[in-house]
Design a protein around this motif. Structure first.
Motif, PDB file in Angstrom:
ATOM      1  N   GLN A  66      46.549  81.016  61.109  1.00 17.80           N
ATOM      2  CA  GLN A  66      46.923  79.700  61.616  1.00 17.80           C
ATOM      3  C   GLN A  66      46.262  78.614  60.787  1.00 17.80           C
TER       4      GLN A  66
ATOM      5  N   ASN B  96      46.915  74.120  60.159  1.00 17.98           N
ATOM      6  CA  ASN B  96      46.919  72.890  60.954  1.00 17.98           C
ATOM      7  C   ASN B  96      48.140  72.851  61.866  1.00 17.98           C
ATOM      8  N   GLY B  97      47.937  72.677  63.152  1.00 20.91           N
ATOM      9  CA  GLY B  97      49.046  72.542  64.083  1.00 20.91           C
ATOM     10  C   GLY B  97      49.968  73.746  64.074  1.00 20.91           C
ATOM     11  N   LYS B  98      51.226  73.534  63.692  1.00 26.94           N
ATOM     12  CA  LYS B  98      52.211  74.612  63.658  1.00 26.94           C
ATOM     13  C   LYS B  98      52.204  75.377  62.343  1.00 26.94           C
ATOM     14  N   LYS B  99      51.483  74.897  61.366  1.00 21.48           N
ATOM     15  CA  LYS B  99      51.497  75.513  60.036  1.00 21.48           C
ATOM     16  C   LYS B  99      50.768  76.857  60.045  1.00 21.48           C
TER      17      LYS B  99
END
Length: 112
Positions: free
Chosen positions: A36, A38-41
């Motif tokens: 994982q 940042n965020g959805k990235k």
């Protein structure tokens, strides 16, 4: 003394046949993981390919088929690792089985 002719069976190694085989990926697993960011990235990492394969050519085909970016990273402990953008775990495992790089039971998919 009486000599007895007793045959003691030696230890049976069920994995001896797999170790002698030259089939691709028989000795080790190919690990496909997700990291994982940042965020959805997220990043998909592929580790455990044989050293005989050209990582750059495999990466080029993966990038072309999945429409994503990626690179080959050299790690001190783990060797060469392929990194791809996004969650490509199932696509990568299907690609390796389809191209004959590994069998389905030799690929381990990790992640959430």
């Amino acid at each position: 003394m009486v000599e007895l002719d007793i045959h003691v069976p030696s230890a049976f190694d069920p994995f001896a046949e797999a170790q002698e085989s030259d089939a691709p990926g028989t000795k080790e697993y190919i690990h496909v993981r997700i990291q994982q960011r940042n965020g959805k990235k997220s990043l998909t990492t592929v580790q455990g390919l044989k050293k005989a394969y050209s990582y750059e050519k495999i990466l080029k085909d993966l990038k072309k088929d999945f429409c994503c970016n990626g690179n080959v990273v050299q790690d001190k402990e783990l060797g060469k690792i392929i990194q791809l953008q996004g969650d490509q775990r199932k696509k990568v495992s299907h690609f390796f089985v389809q191209t004959g790089i590994a069998k389905k039971d030799q690929i381990k998919i990790h992640g959430f």
